[in-house]
Every structure is written in C-alpha cells, then in structure tokens.
Design a protein around this motif. Structure first.
Motif, PDB file in Angstrom:
ATOM      1  N   UNK A 127       0.827  -1.197   0.000  1.00  0.00           N
ATOM      2  CA  UNK A 127       0.000   0.000   0.000  1.00  0.00           C
ATOM      3  C   UNK A 127       0.867   1.255   0.000  1.00  0.00           C
ATOM      4  N   UNK A 128       1.877   1.229   0.873  1.00  0.00           N
ATOM      5  CA  UNK A 128       2.779   2.376   0.994  1.00  0.00           C
ATOM      6  C   UNK A 128       3.514   2.616  -0.323  1.00  0.00           C
ATOM      7  N   UNK A 129       3.950   1.542  -0.934  1.00  0.00           N
ATOM      8  CA  UNK A 129       4.658   1.665  -2.208  1.00  0.00           C
ATOM      9  C   UNK A 129       3.751   2.290  -3.267  1.00  0.00           C
ATOM     10  N   UNK A 130       2.516   1.789  -3.356  1.00  0.00           N
ATOM     11  CA  UNK A 130       1.579   2.311  -4.361  1.00  0.00           C
ATOM     12  C   UNK A 130       1.314   3.790  -4.135  1.00  0.00           C
ATOM     13  N   UNK A 131       1.036   4.143  -2.890  1.00  0.00           N
ATOM     14  CA  UNK A 131       0.761   5.546  -2.570  1.00  0.00           C
ATOM     15  C   UNK A 131       1.954   6.420  -2.939  1.00  0.00           C
ATOM     16  N   UNK A 132       3.152   5.895  -2.604  1.00  0.00           N
ATOM     17  CA  UNK A 132       4.371   6.649  -2.877  1.00  0.00           C
ATOM     18  C   UNK A 132       4.562   6.913  -4.363  1.00  0.00           C
TER      19      UNK A 132
ATOM     20  N   UNK B 232      -4.676   4.250  -4.083  1.00  0.00           N
ATOM     21  CA  UNK B 232      -4.910   2.900  -3.567  1.00  0.00           C
ATOM     22  C   UNK B 232      -5.622   2.946  -2.228  1.00  0.00           C
ATOM     23  N   UNK B 233      -6.290   1.843  -1.922  1.00  0.00           N
ATOM     24  CA  UNK B 233      -6.886   1.664  -0.600  1.00  0.00           C
ATOM     25  C   UNK B 233      -6.450   0.310  -0.067  1.00  0.00           C
ATOM     26  N   UNK B 234      -6.443   0.208   1.253  1.00  0.00           N
ATOM     27  CA  UNK B 234      -6.031  -1.028   1.895  1.00  0.00           C
ATOM     28  C   UNK B 234      -7.230  -1.609   2.630  1.00  0.00           C
ATOM     29  N   UNK B 235      -7.583  -2.852   2.314  1.00  0.00           N
ATOM     30  CA  UNK B 235      -8.711  -3.496   2.983  1.00  0.00           C
ATOM     31  C   UNK B 235      -8.208  -4.706   3.769  1.00  0.00           C
ATOM     32  N   UNK B 236      -7.916  -4.466   5.059  1.00  0.00           N
ATOM     33  CA  UNK B 236      -7.436  -5.568   5.907  1.00  0.00           C
ATOM     34  C   UNK B 236      -8.522  -6.000   6.883  1.00  0.00           C
ATOM     35  N   UNK B 237      -9.769  -5.704   6.539  1.00  0.00           N
ATOM     36  CA  UNK B 237     -10.861  -6.073   7.439  1.00  0.00           C
ATOM     37  C   UNK B 237     -10.930  -7.594   7.591  1.00  0.00           C
TER      38      UNK B 237
ATOM     39  N   UNK C  25       6.071  -3.482  -8.686  1.00  0.00           N
ATOM     40  CA  UNK C  25       6.657  -2.615  -9.701  1.00  0.00           C
ATOM     41  C   UNK C  25       6.004  -2.850 -11.064  1.00  0.00           C
ATOM     42  N   UNK C  26       5.844  -4.132 -11.412  1.00  0.00           N
ATOM     43  CA  UNK C  26       5.201  -4.464 -12.694  1.00  0.00           C
ATOM     44  C   UNK C  26       3.792  -3.894 -12.747  1.00  0.00           C
ATOM     45  N   UNK C  27       3.075  -4.040 -11.648  1.00  0.00           N
ATOM     46  CA  UNK C  27       1.701  -3.541 -11.601  1.00  0.00           C
ATOM     47  C   UNK C  27       1.668  -2.023 -11.759  1.00  0.00           C
ATOM     48  N   UNK C  28       2.539  -1.336 -11.019  1.00  0.00           N
ATOM     49  CA  UNK C  28       2.575   0.130 -11.087  1.00  0.00           C
ATOM     50  C   UNK C  28       2.844   0.600 -12.507  1.00  0.00           C
ATOM     51  N   UNK C  29       3.793  -0.050 -13.155  1.00  0.00           N
ATOM     52  CA  UNK C  29       4.131   0.360 -14.520  1.00  0.00           C
ATOM     53  C   UNK C  29       2.962   0.146 -15.471  1.00  0.00           C
ATOM     54  N   UNK C  30       2.250  -0.947 -15.271  1.00  0.00           N
ATOM     55  CA  UNK C  30       1.092  -1.226 -16.127  1.00  0.00           C
ATOM     56  C   UNK C  30       0.015  -0.160 -15.926  1.00  0.00           C
ATOM     57  N   UNK C  31      -0.226   0.209 -14.667  1.00  0.00           N
ATOM     58  CA  UNK C  31      -1.248   1.217 -14.382  1.00  0.00           C
ATOM     59  C   UNK C  31      -0.816   2.570 -14.948  1.00  0.00           C
ATOM     60  N   UNK C  32       0.443   2.895 -14.761  1.00  0.00           N
ATOM     61  CA  UNK C  32       0.934   4.177 -15.285  1.00  0.00           C
ATOM     62  C   UNK C  32       0.762   4.249 -16.792  1.00  0.00           C
ATOM     63  N   UNK C  33       1.114   3.146 -17.462  1.00  0.00           N
ATOM     64  CA  UNK C  33       0.982   3.108 -18.923  1.00  0.00           C
ATOM     65  C   UNK C  33      -0.477   3.257 -19.327  1.00  0.00           C
TER      66      UNK C  33
END
Length: 641
Positions: free
Chosen positions: A562-567, A572-577, A625-633
């Motif tokens: 979560x922290x990485x994504x936000x950074x 992003x949201x975190x659902x640890x319920x 990292x792979x996910x972030x790059x895909x979303x950015x693209x």
RNA sequence: GCCGGCGUAGCUCAGGGGUAGAGCAACUGAUUCGUAAUCAGUAGGUCGAGGGUUCAAUUCCCCCCGCCGGCUCCA
C-alpha cells in the motif's frame, strides 16, 4: 390509368382511385406484411388512401413499420387510440394535441381530474379493446368552416383554435369508430395494426407550453413494431435508470445535495472531488499547452458591472438578489466574462499582444426555478470551464479552428467520440453590424468544414450578441448531452469599450469569443458518470486499486505494498478487514474499482500481488513494480486518447 | 413558478388515529478464510419543518422545505 413504378424496380398500371393497399397487392407477402404506409414521389400516404390521377409516372415506395416514418405513423395512430379510450372512459375531457415524438407519443387532455397510475392502466386496457375491435382509420377532407362547426358542436375548443390558425381552405379529419379528431394524417389502415404499445406516465403540461395558458394533463406512451422491440426499449430505459448519475452519485459516494445547504447546490465528496481534481489538472495542463493564460476572478462584484454588461437587463430573472456592502450593491457572479474583460483592459493592448486567451474554472451562480433543477445537470451553482479570447478580426477563423480542434481533442480524451454539431446563425433581434455577422458566420462555417465532421445549421438560433457553435456529445447508450459551446460576441467589447492598437497605431475593436468545452464541471461530471455507468477508466477512477488481504498474516506485507503504491501516486486503498476474500471482492466490484490486488500467503512469500480486473478477469501474479508500470501506462494512454 | 407523485433508521423500503418494523450498512464478539455476501448479538428513528383538528397525529387538514416525473419534438 396511372403508371406506377416501385422502388424495387417493378412497375404496373393502376386505375386512379385505387387504394395503395390494392396497388401493393402482388408484392412480396413479407414486405406487404410490414408495410404501414407508402411514400409517393416522396410524400407520405396511408395505405387506404386512393391514388390520384397523374399523367407522369408515379414512384411508390412502401414504408415498413420499423422505419422512423413507419413508427412515427404507428405512434400517431396509437395517440388517437389513446384519445378514443380516454374519451370513452372519462366524460367532459377535451382534446388538445397528440403528436408522435421521438421514442413515443403523447396526448394532451383538458380535464379537471389528473390521471392517476390506475387511470393509465384502465386506459391501456381500453386501448387494447379498441385495437382488438380493429376499427378502420378513415380520413376525409372538410372545409375549414365545416370543420369549425363540427368541432364546435363537439365542444372541442382547442381544435377550433388550431383550425382557425391553420393555413389553407380545407383541413382533414380522421375517424376510428365513434372517435373523430382533427388530423393531418396519415394513419394506419386500422387500429388492429398497432402491435405493441405501452403508456408510460402522465404529467401536467401547459397548452402550447406557455405558463400563461391552462394546464392540461398529458399522457406519454410509446409503441413499437413488435413486443420484442418494445421490451428492448423498456430495457433501454431501465439501463438508463441504472446509469442515473444521481443514483450512482450516492452509491459511489461521489456527491450529494442537501436541503440544509439549499436546492441546486452540490457537495463534492472526496471520491467525486478526486475525479474533478483529475479533470481540472488535465484541463489546466492542456490549456497551458494550448497557449491559454489561466486566471482567477472573484465570486462577487459590484452590481454596476452587470448593468454595464447587460446581464442585469437581459438576464435578471436568473440572477441572485444583490447584497448590501457598505451601501453598495454586490451580486454573486452569473458569468465570468466581465472579469476577464477587466483583466484585458487593465493596460493598453497592442495588435502584437493578440490573440489574448484567458481561461478560468470559474464558479458562477444562477437562479434557476425550483422545478427545473435536476441532479448535476441543472444546478444553481456550477463551475464553467470558461475562456475568453480577444483577437483581431482576421484572427477569427484561425482561432475558431483552434478552439474547435481543441474541444474535440479534450472531449475525445474523456471517451466521447460521437458528436452532433450545430451552427446557430443570426436571430431576428441582434446587435452588431450585418457585415460582422456575415464574417463571423462564415468563419465559424469554414472552421467547421475544416474538421470534416458533419454539422447542421440552426438558422436564427444564435444568441443576440453573436453566432455560435454548439457541440452535443453522444454517450455510450446513444443519448446526447449539450456541453461545448463556442460563441462570438459583438456586444461586450462594445459595452466595455474593449480596444487594441492596430498596426497603424489606431484604436480598434477586438472580436471576442466565449467558449466552454465541458460546459460546467457539474454537468460534465454527471454526463461522465452516466457514460461510464460509474466505472471510470483507470486514469479517472477515484480509487484505482484496492489491496485485499486473505488473512491477518498478510497485513504487514499488504501495508508495505500500500505504501509503495501511494508513494508512486497510485490512488490505492487497503482493505485488511476481518472478512472473507469473496466478501471483499464483491464490495470492490460494486464500488467499480478498476483493480483489486489480492494478497495471500502465496503472494507474500513471492513478493508479488495478484491483480483482478473490475470485469472479473484474474491477472497473473506480478511484482508491485510491474503492476505500477502497467497502471501508469494505462493512465497515460487513457488521458492522451 | 405551475401540475402530479413522494419524503418513515446511514441506504433500500413496508406499515398506518392509540407514540413504529424488515433487509443491507454500523457497532461488539466468534471465525483466519483464495476471487461477487461467515455466524451470532447490540444499538440506531422529533416518521422532512411548522401550525391545526382530536382525549390522542407519524397517520387526517393547512402551510413551508426538499426530491422525482413533466411543462410545444406543434392538427
């Protein structure tokens, strides 16, 4: 004998006086079954109308029920059947008008008692009876005097009013059973030809749409070629209901209005505000790119400013009342233009400075009558994506072209690819010289033509101060939304004595255009919500990814992700319920979040996430990292479309 | 603004002259679970606001506010 040619190439000779029904005999049964009227040399006739004498060949084209004209005719006939049903069920009801409209028909009745939903059911049942009896529709021509006498005798005052205003000496009437109506026709051969209809709603409507007139009771209905087509239409209406931005606005926590705040005033909740912020950021960046200067102006101003602009006179009933400030009257602004003009006038301008382009997301307030308020589409406080361009006359065409292309570019970025474009020309009441109007209209037209897109001309529909281009966008389910407008203004530069120094050092009058691409952010946002049915593309989505843990063991790793994504700027949201995965998935799905990142022991041990798309598709586990790059693209591609 | 309908728990809605219910959400506890709903319990309402009728009004009447569908696509 009249020589007849059909559109299929065949031809035959017929006696004059033969009905088209007879004439069409011998045609393919399949075609015949669907035919509800004919077009004779381009004019529409009912099947039971007789062929007129003609020495020249007559071209006959069968009109099938499922065509636009066929349905219109069928709906018009259905309106007559409805009127017959109403008259037979309720005494003392007077008829007004009952036309076919887009997607249906209505009939206006003058009655003391409004129709209830139960009435509609009764009327619908009666209509079915009438259709079953299969009364023929018969038309005849009457002299105006005879018709006036006829309808007067029936106590149909509205019909009398209509007849007396009609041009020509004769009018036509149509009958089915004991029902008689003034009607241009044509109609179906008989009531039994109405295959599928439904009454939809009733509502008050003023006679001829004017509040000065008596209020009538209108019943809306629709008719289709088949039960299947009708059902499909009803399903479309339900689909539109599902997409209603007011419903989705609440469900997705985008915005609300509150009676404690006041009608027509919008509260943007964090998720709606996030979408708006992204739209605004995109808008600003693109405007800077397109050589606009972004400005800010106040929300209130001395009322004299609006007297000078003319708004106080022309627009009074839409202005909020003045407030007293140390003895001087101020009003909240209904428009941004006078402010931009003041900025322009803050110093001497040279032709070298032009064009000057001021853009502002300016929030304005207009008093709209309570009855016309509607969700985000008609409100009392809204933010225009406004700009005013000051230019020399010979810059006009180029600027219009620029604005037009810019508009289309922005609209396409939000996923709109179909447009209805209108050019509105000089109305009867206007300011400015004929010469300027002609030039401006020509410039708008040339700019439109240069886009290669089709457009239609609305003669006389321009605003009094100048011609304009309106662009309606079409959403996914084919509905049109009025958003963009580009208006030439000959009025304000005069009123505010706006000038520049030309090449000869002489004082000259610049031309000014107003333009809004999205119109208002509120309306545009409402339109976006319905267009996407609340499932915003990733670049606009208020929450782009929600992280779902399988068990408590995964919480710490999930928090890291979560922290990485936000950074990295991912929303992003975190659902640890303490809920089962299926529960969290369902919720994320209902919230229409583009990606859900599942994290269980497997992902944790591999340092990965398992994304699931909004549609239900599960993607292979991948690194953050792979996910972030895909979303950015994906976001870059989305915004740059 | 005008015509009609509506306003009951955070949401969706039921009820009805004798001071209110359901599902979901919320909260508490149990459960530690792999791609669209785990179980149990608890709490929650000036029945939109004000006025009137009545022994009694959330229910009937009046008025106000808000919401919804409409208010020329012309016989």
């Amino acid at each position: 004998m009249v020589s007849i040619r059909f559109t299929d190439g065949s031809s035959r000779e017929c006696n004059e006086g033969a009905t088209f029904l007879e004439i069409l005999k011998g045609h393919d049964k399949g075609i015949l079954k669907k035919t509800v009227a004919v077009k004779v040399n381009g004019a529409l006739y009912g099947l039971k109308e007789p062929l007129c004498a003609s020495s020249a060949p007559v071209y006959v084209e069968p009109v099938p029920l499922e065509t636009k004209e066929g349905l219109e005719l069928c709906r018009h006939s259905a309106a007559h059947v409805m009127a017959q049903a109403v008259k037979s069920l309720y005494g003392g009801v007077k008829l007004a008008i009952g036309p076919a409209i887009e997607d249906g028909f209505y009939y206006d009745f003058d009655t003391d008692r409004p129709f209830t939903p139960e009435d509609l059911e009764k009327i619908e049942a009666k209509m079915k009876e009438i259709i079953k009896v299969d009364y023929p529709f018969t038309g005849e021509s009457l002299s105006k005097d005879a018709a006036l006498g006829l309808f007067k005798g029936m106590g149909e005052g509205y019909k009398e009013e209509i007849i007396s205003e009609l041009k020509g000496d004769s009018v036509s009437i149509y009958k089915q059973g004991d029902f008689i109506d003034l009607c241009r026709g044509p109609h179906l051969p008989s009531t039994g030809w109405i295959k599928a209809f439904k009454l939809l709603s009733s509502a008050g409507a003023y006679w001829r749409g004017s509040e000065k007139n008596r209020m009538l009771q209108r019943i809306y209905g629709t008719a289709f070629a088949s039960k299947a087509a009708l059902d499909e239409h009803i399903a479309r209406m339900e689909e539109a209901k599902k997409r209603d931005h007011r419903k989705l606005g609440r469900e997705l926590d985008l915005f609300t209005t509150s009676e404690d705040i006041g009608a027509g005033l919008v509260l943007w909740h964090p998720h709606g505000a996030t979408v708006r912020r992204i739209i605004e950021d995109f808008w600003k960046a693109e405007h800077v790119n397109a050589m606009y200067d972004i400005v800010y102006t106040p929300h209130i101003a001395v009322v004299d400013l609006w007297k000078k602009s003319g708004h106080w006179d022309f627009y009074r009933e839409n202005l909020f009342s003045p407030m007293d400030v140390e003895g001087q009257d101020y009003i909240v602004k209904p428009m941004n233009c006078p402010f931009h003009i003041q900025i322009y006038k803050s110093r001497l301008r040279s032709y070298r400075d032009l064009p000057v382009r001021y853009a502002e997301l300016g929030t304005v307030y207009r008093y709209e009558r309570s009855g016309v308020l509607h969700g985000l589409l008609r409100v009392r406080g809204f933010t225009q994506d406004d700009a005013h361009i000051f230019m020399t006359p010979d810059q006009l065409e180029g600027e219009i072209k620029g604005v037009l292309n810019f508009t289309l570019y922005i609209l396409k970025a939000f996923g709109f690819n179909e447009f209805d474009i209108y050019l509105s020309t000089r109305p009867e009441k206007y300011v400015g010289s004929l010469d300027n109007w002609a030039k401006a209209e020509a410039a708008l037209k040339a700019a439109l033509e240069s886009t290669g897109l089709p457009f239609s001309i609305d003669p006389g529909e321009g605003v009094f101060y100048g011609p304009k281009i309106d662009i309606k966008i079409k959403d996914v389910i084919g509905r049109s939304w009025q958003c963009s407008t580009i208006q030439v203004d000959f009025n304000l530069p005069e009123r505010f004595d706006v000038t520049y120094r030309d090449e000869a050092g002489k004082e000259s009058r610049p031309i000014m255009i107003h333009r809004a691409l999205m119109g208002s952010l509120e309306r545009f946002f409402g339109c976006l919500v319905e267009h996407y049915a609340g499932a915003f593309p990733t670049w606009l989505a208020p929450v782009q990814a929600v992280i779902l843990t399988v068990t408590e063991r995964n919480d710490a790793y999930a928090a890291e992700v979560y922290k990485t994504l936000k950074g990295r700027g991912i929303r992003a949201e975190l659902d640890v319920r303490n809920e089962k995965l299926g529960f969290k998935i369902r919720e994320g799905q209902l919230r229409k979040i583009p990606y859900q990142l599942v994290i269980g022991d497997k992902e944790m041990s591999e340092g990965k996430v398992a994304p699931r798309r909004r549609g239900g598709e599960t993607l292979p586990a991948q690194t953050v990292e792979e996910f972030i790059e895909a979303v950015e693209a994906e976001c870059v591609a989305g915004a740059a479309r």
